[in-house]
Write a protein that holds these residues in place. Structure first.
Motif, PDB file in Angstrom:
ATOM      1  N   ASN A   4      31.741  27.051  26.171  1.00 63.63           N
ATOM      2  CA  ASN A   4      32.999  26.300  26.285  1.00 63.63           C
ATOM      3  C   ASN A   4      32.648  24.699  26.228  1.00 63.63           C
ATOM      4  N   ILE A   5      31.142  24.536  26.613  1.00 62.62           N
ATOM      5  CA  ILE A   5      30.924  23.041  26.638  1.00 62.62           C
ATOM      6  C   ILE A   5      30.836  22.448  25.351  1.00 62.62           C
ATOM      7  N   GLU A   6      31.527  21.799  24.555  1.00 65.07           N
ATOM      8  CA  GLU A   6      31.377  21.049  23.439  1.00 65.07           C
ATOM      9  C   GLU A   6      30.819  19.676  23.710  1.00 65.07           C
ATOM     10  N   VAL A   7      29.652  19.389  22.943  1.00 61.78           N
ATOM     11  CA  VAL A   7      29.045  18.338  22.974  1.00 61.78           C
ATOM     12  C   VAL A   7      30.049  17.248  22.075  1.00 61.78           C
ATOM     13  N   LYS A   8      30.665  17.658  21.328  1.00 67.57           N
ATOM     14  CA  LYS A   8      31.671  16.653  20.596  1.00 67.57           C
ATOM     15  C   LYS A   8      32.872  16.143  21.923  1.00 67.57           C
ATOM     16  N   GLU A   9      33.116  17.129  22.472  1.00 69.46           N
ATOM     17  CA  GLU A   9      34.339  16.757  23.683  1.00 69.46           C
ATOM     18  C   GLU A   9      33.579  15.568  24.814  1.00 69.46           C
ATOM     19  N   LEU A  10      32.390  15.909  25.219  1.00 71.73           N
ATOM     20  CA  LEU A  10      31.489  15.103  25.729  1.00 71.73           C
ATOM     21  C   LEU A  10      31.576  13.716  25.244  1.00 71.73           C
ATOM     22  N   LEU A  11      31.376  13.494  23.925  1.00 69.98           N
ATOM     23  CA  LEU A  11      30.881  12.483  23.086  1.00 69.98           C
ATOM     24  C   LEU A  11      32.282  11.624  22.992  1.00 69.98           C
ATOM     25  N   ASP A  12      33.667  12.420  22.610  1.00 74.77           N
ATOM     26  CA  ASP A  12      34.865  11.754  22.711  1.00 74.77           C
ATOM     27  C   ASP A  12      35.389  11.072  24.130  1.00 74.77           C
ATOM     28  N   ALA A  13      34.790  11.503  25.257  1.00 78.59           N
ATOM     29  CA  ALA A  13      35.174  11.323  26.560  1.00 78.59           C
ATOM     30  C   ALA A  13      34.270  10.056  27.092  1.00 78.59           C
ATOM     31  N   ASN A 204      27.786   9.506  32.278  1.00 77.59           N
ATOM     32  CA  ASN A 204      28.690   8.386  32.754  1.00 77.59           C
ATOM     33  C   ASN A 204      29.564   8.402  34.081  1.00 77.59           C
ATOM     34  N   ASP A 205      29.388   7.609  34.892  1.00 80.06           N
ATOM     35  CA  ASP A 205      30.264   7.955  36.061  1.00 80.06           C
ATOM     36  C   ASP A 205      30.946   6.726  36.553  1.00 80.06           C
ATOM     37  N   ASP A 206      31.106   5.857  35.593  1.00 78.78           N
ATOM     38  CA  ASP A 206      32.030   4.911  35.625  1.00 78.78           C
ATOM     39  C   ASP A 206      33.332   4.782  34.709  1.00 78.78           C
ATOM     40  N   ALA A 207      33.458   5.425  33.808  1.00 75.79           N
ATOM     41  CA  ALA A 207      34.629   5.751  32.896  1.00 75.79           C
ATOM     42  C   ALA A 207      35.400   6.994  33.414  1.00 75.79           C
ATOM     43  N   SER A 208      36.656   6.589  33.653  1.00 72.98           N
ATOM     44  CA  SER A 208      37.768   7.827  34.073  1.00 72.98           C
ATOM     45  C   SER A 208      37.661   8.731  33.024  1.00 72.98           C
ATOM     46  N   LYS A 209      37.606   9.083  32.025  1.00 72.46           N
ATOM     47  CA  LYS A 209      37.704   9.970  31.156  1.00 72.46           C
ATOM     48  C   LYS A 209      36.432  10.757  31.099  1.00 72.46           C
ATOM     49  N   SER A 210      35.494   9.996  31.310  1.00 75.65           N
ATOM     50  CA  SER A 210      34.030  11.005  31.107  1.00 75.65           C
ATOM     51  C   SER A 210      33.905  11.781  32.707  1.00 75.65           C
ATOM     52  N   ILE A 211      34.382  10.889  33.850  1.00 75.82           N
ATOM     53  CA  ILE A 211      34.579  11.646  34.886  1.00 75.82           C
ATOM     54  C   ILE A 211      35.411  12.889  34.963  1.00 75.82           C
ATOM     55  N   ASP A 212      36.755  12.696  34.424  1.00 75.14           N
ATOM     56  CA  ASP A 212      37.848  13.522  34.277  1.00 75.14           C
ATOM     57  C   ASP A 212      37.119  14.973  33.369  1.00 75.14           C
ATOM     58  N   LYS A 213      36.591  14.649  32.421  1.00 72.49           N
ATOM     59  CA  LYS A 213      35.939  15.631  31.514  1.00 72.49           C
ATOM     60  C   LYS A 213      34.888  16.646  32.321  1.00 72.49           C
ATOM     61  N   VAL A 214      33.885  15.901  33.034  1.00 71.46           N
ATOM     62  CA  VAL A 214      33.066  16.694  33.812  1.00 71.46           C
ATOM     63  C   VAL A 214      33.573  17.484  34.947  1.00 71.46           C
ATOM     64  N   MET A 215      34.385  16.608  35.692  1.00 72.38           N
ATOM     65  CA  MET A 215      35.023  17.436  36.721  1.00 72.38           C
ATOM     66  C   MET A 215      36.093  18.703  36.463  1.00 72.38           C
ATOM     67  N   THR A 216      36.582  18.467  35.315  1.00 76.15           N
ATOM     68  CA  THR A 216      37.432  19.649  34.717  1.00 76.15           C
ATOM     69  C   THR A 216      36.456  20.942  34.399  1.00 76.15           C
ATOM     70  N   TYR A 217      35.039  20.809  33.863  1.00 75.20           N
ATOM     71  CA  TYR A 217      34.472  21.928  33.783  1.00 75.20           C
ATOM     72  C   TYR A 217      33.920  22.517  35.187  1.00 75.20           C
ATOM     73  N   VAL A 218      33.577  21.591  36.212  1.00 72.34           N
ATOM     74  CA  VAL A 218      33.212  22.006  37.376  1.00 72.34           C
ATOM     75  C   VAL A 218      34.249  22.569  38.209  1.00 72.34           C
ATOM     76  N   SER A 219      35.552  21.965  38.099  1.00 72.79           N
ATOM     77  CA  SER A 219      36.631  22.693  38.900  1.00 72.79           C
ATOM     78  C   SER A 219      37.045  23.837  38.506  1.00 72.79           C
ATOM     79  N   ASP A 220      36.891  24.243  37.070  1.00 73.20           N
ATOM     80  CA  ASP A 220      37.222  25.460  36.408  1.00 73.20           C
ATOM     81  C   ASP A 220      36.165  26.488  36.889  1.00 73.20           C
ATOM     82  N   ALA A 221      35.040  26.218  36.843  1.00 74.93           N
ATOM     83  CA  ALA A 221      33.796  27.070  37.441  1.00 74.93           C
ATOM     84  C   ALA A 221      34.170  27.522  38.969  1.00 74.93           C
ATOM     85  N   VAL A 222      34.549  26.499  39.767  1.00 77.69           N
ATOM     86  CA  VAL A 222      34.884  26.960  40.991  1.00 77.69           C
ATOM     87  C   VAL A 222      36.050  27.744  41.249  1.00 77.69           C
TER      88      VAL A 222
END
Length: 270
Positions: A4-13, A204-222
């Motif tokens: 489910n983790i697409e590198v392209k999505e991470l790149l876009d974020a 990248n822990d400074d951009a809101s898009k990056s934080i949102d993308k990683v947090m989405t994966y993490v919260s979905d796992a929880v």
């Protein structure tokens, strides 16, 4: 989860953007892909693998019934972390980190209980017996406690893990968790030391898009872990009625056997 983790999505974020090369931490070298225009670029394939690893571990912790405390006090991460943590029904700190939050947890719990006692005062009418000045002071105290500790009011014991956005900024939280051997999951940028945490997510822990993308994966796992826990609890309840149904079965058989006998008896009487 890995699929489910697409590198392209991470790149876009913009997850791949690190800090300026002069501000880097050499211990992040294994996670850096290249340098471009004086900025380090994070290897997103390693990021995807680390997100997968962290997600699996977080899912197990959530399934075990322990809480995961999310920590992010920087402006661009506050709202995102609060939203994702609330969605996963987990505690979070997005205001100032209260010193001793973990190492002096008993005192923090007392402050949370104070908040609950003020609520009781308002319900039973005790609050109305106070003078106007006292009511104002109590309301201010309640608002302050709600702002700093309202999001952890359901956390009755130490968390099973800590999830941190920017370990350099949240160094006090990291140190407290280390002291108590609480596993730390974190988004780690190129200017931080990844050796401080057990589960590193280079990002990248400074951009809101990056934080949102990683947090989405993490919260979905929880959330997935919590669903598994709920399903395992409901399974025994569903099995119980089946056993009772089997016990009733012989009675139904007897009824069907008795019916022809009574019909035959009627014919004989006629």
């Amino acid at each position: 989860m890995a699929n489910n983790i697409e590198v392209k999505e991470l790149l876009d974020a913009g997850v791949h953007f690190g800090h300026l090369t002069r501000r880097w931490d050499p211990n992040m070298a294994p996670y850096i892909y290249m340098e471009r225009n004086g900025i380090h670029i994070i290897n997103l394939y390693k990021t995807a693998a680390k997100i997968d690893e962290a997600s699996e571990a977080l899912k197990k912790i959530a399934a075990s019934g322990r809480k995961i405390l999310f920590v992010a006090t920087k402006k661009q991460a506050k709202e995102i972390v609060a939203e994702k943590a609330s969605k996963a029904n987990q505690p979070y700190i997005t205001e100032r980190w209260p010193g001793g939050m973990l190492t002096n947890f008993v005192t923090i719990r007392k402050a949370v209980k104070k908040m609950a006692s003020i609520d009781r005062m308002k319900k039973d009418g005790t609050f109305n017996t106070l003078s106007k000045k006292e009511r104002l002071q109590v309301d201010r105290l309640r608002a302050k406690l709600e702002k700093n500790l309202g999001s952890i009011s359901d956390m009755t014991r130490l968390p099973g893990a800590l999830f941190v956005v920017d370990i350099t900024r949240e160094h006090i939280a990291v140190k407290e968790a280390q002291k108590l051997n609480i596993p730390i999951f974190a988004m780690v940028d190129t200017n931080s030391d990844p050796r401080q945490v057990q589960y590193v997510i280079p990002a990248n822990d400074d951009a809101s898009k990056s934080i949102d993308k990683v947090m989405t994966y993490v919260s979905d796992a929880v959330i997935e872990g919590l669903s598994e826990r709920k399903a395992s609890k409901e399974a025994p309840k569903k099995e119980a009625p089946k056993k009772e149904a089997k016990a009733d079965a012989p009675a139904k058989v007897e009824a069907t056997v008795e019916a022809p006998v009574t019909e035959a008896a009627k014919q004989e009487e006629e």
